[in-house]
Design an enzyme around this catalytic site. Sequence first.
Site, PDB file in Angstrom:
ATOM      1  N   ASN A 194       0.814  -1.223   0.000  1.00 14.40           N
ATOM      2  CA  ASN A 194       0.000   0.000   0.000  1.00 14.40           C
ATOM      3  C   ASN A 194       0.847   1.273   0.000  1.00 14.40           C
ATOM      4  O   ASN A 194       0.364   2.338   0.344  1.00 14.40           O
ATOM      5  CB  ASN A 194      -0.985   0.001   1.171  1.00 14.40           C
ATOM      6  CG  ASN A 194      -0.330  -0.260   2.516  1.00 14.40           C
ATOM      7  OD1 ASN A 194       0.888  -0.369   2.609  1.00 14.40           O
ATOM      8  ND2 ASN A 194      -1.136  -0.364   3.553  1.00 14.40           N
TER       9      ASN A 194
ATOM     10  N   ARG B 175       3.472   8.211  11.214  1.00 12.29           N
ATOM     11  CA  ARG B 175       2.993   7.793  12.530  1.00 12.29           C
ATOM     12  C   ARG B 175       2.751   9.038  13.373  1.00 12.29           C
ATOM     13  O   ARG B 175       3.525  10.004  13.341  1.00 12.29           O
ATOM     14  CB  ARG B 175       4.013   6.880  13.230  1.00 12.29           C
ATOM     15  CG  ARG B 175       4.094   5.471  12.626  1.00 12.29           C
ATOM     16  CD  ARG B 175       2.806   4.692  12.807  1.00 12.29           C
ATOM     17  NE  ARG B 175       2.849   3.343  12.261  1.00 12.29           N
ATOM     18  CZ  ARG B 175       2.418   3.006  11.053  1.00 12.29           C
ATOM     19  NH1 ARG B 175       1.947   3.950  10.232  1.00 12.29           N
ATOM     20  NH2 ARG B 175       2.454   1.751  10.640  1.00 12.29           N
TER      21      ARG B 175
ATOM     22  N   GLN C  81      -4.947   4.374  18.205  1.00 12.30           N
ATOM     23  CA  GLN C  81      -5.878   4.185  17.100  1.00 12.30           C
ATOM     24  C   GLN C  81      -6.866   3.088  17.479  1.00 12.30           C
ATOM     25  O   GLN C  81      -6.433   1.960  17.698  1.00 12.30           O
ATOM     26  CB  GLN C  81      -5.130   3.840  15.812  1.00 12.30           C
ATOM     27  CG  GLN C  81      -4.281   4.995  15.336  1.00 12.30           C
ATOM     28  CD  GLN C  81      -3.704   4.797  13.944  1.00 12.30           C
ATOM     29  OE1 GLN C  81      -3.384   5.757  13.265  1.00 12.30           O
ATOM     30  NE2 GLN C  81      -3.536   3.574  13.505  1.00 12.30           N
TER      31      GLN C  81
ATOM     32  N   HIS D  33      -6.884   7.132   9.304  1.00  9.10           N
ATOM     33  CA  HIS D  33      -5.910   6.130   8.841  1.00  9.10           C
ATOM     34  C   HIS D  33      -6.485   5.249   7.734  1.00  9.10           C
ATOM     35  O   HIS D  33      -6.550   4.020   7.847  1.00  9.10           O
ATOM     36  CB  HIS D  33      -5.387   5.261   9.988  1.00  9.10           C
ATOM     37  CG  HIS D  33      -3.994   4.756   9.713  1.00  9.10           C
ATOM     38  ND1 HIS D  33      -3.179   4.234  10.695  1.00  9.10           N
ATOM     39  CD2 HIS D  33      -3.277   4.691   8.563  1.00  9.10           C
ATOM     40  CE1 HIS D  33      -2.017   3.871  10.159  1.00  9.10           C
ATOM     41  NE2 HIS D  33      -2.066   4.134   8.863  1.00  9.10           N
TER      42      HIS D  33
END
Length: 387
Positions: free
Chosen positions: A147, A286, A315, A334
């Site tokens: 990704n 991050r 998260q 995200h």
Amino acid sequence: MAKILSVLYPDPVGGYPPDYARDEIPTITGYPGGQTTPTPEAIDFTPGQLLGCVSGELGLRPFLEGAGHTYVVTSDKEEPDSVLDRELPDTDVVISQPFWPAYLTPERIAAAPRLKLAITAGIGSDHVDLPSAIAHGMTVAEVTFSNSISVSEHAVMQILTLVRNYMPSHEWVTAKKGWNIADAVSRSYDIEGMDVGVLGSGRIGQAVLRRLKPFDVRLHYFDVHRLPKEVEEELGLTYHPDVRSLVSTVDVLSIHTPLHPQTQNLFDDELLGAMKRGAYIVNTARALIVDRDAVVRALNSGQLAGYAGDVWYPQPPPPDHPWRTMPYEAMTPHVSGSSLSAQARYAAGAREILECWFGGRPIRPEYLIVDGGGLAGAGAHSYTVAG
């Protein structure tokens, strides 16, 4: 037979499966540099399906249960009596994603004597305590490059969203039912001619640079590993010897460096203050690379003109997280690396890793973060932490 536990994000609010916008996705067989996309023996899903949520199950249930394994899928990972914690003691394999991470802490790893393999369906395994994994004899693997391009596209989108003041402009015609052109354009600029930099020039950082070059911007970067001269010349890059030199020069900064002790809270009040007044930051790396509250202060004071992030800590973040309400933001939950296109690749990669692990065959070296099971291919080393 093994027990595999997948911790995936919850299903769509409207139910599963969703109403897909397209009937197919492009077929991608390789990445820049020559690495091929995942090559499992087979897949049990249609590329383009929603695979990363609980009902999507990464498309793995027919494969795993057909081979006699036990497959548990949950989104419950946070509370002391979570499904994750209840199922861990007799689990052999944990599969997680950076978007809804199952934090494998030293305590959780110690409570899982059978745990031998942790797979990240995607890129970024900092939710696994690597020293504990090494001591435990675990293998930690992720689907490298699956990704990366997805994230780079998202970063470019967020850069343009901030600089062109897209979010407030959109709100004028939706939430506010207005047509306030002057208000919408009062913070809108062209990116053309700006100095744009990336912190970290790995796969994602380089992809961002390549996608920004046609915008006629001046490109800058810093990385501990300098790019080859021919790449610098091809993209017209200016290399900076340190972070401060980079951030004090650019109008827009896109962060693509890993999280480690040297980068945690790197962007504090002092470093943010060294940037140009009115600079923009996009962070798809991050959240802990920036000081949460320092970012809020910089936006409120006008030191930063905008902050767009796709990463949070923890998260998911709590409802009162200050990034939800700070000004001049373009935050997302995200999603940059979990497009339906990316899901097809990281689900296939997770299966490829499992096929190798069950078959006692080498896992691709580029997938290995920690090789605790001696399943490295040529060039990988047991108990090493990859960059």
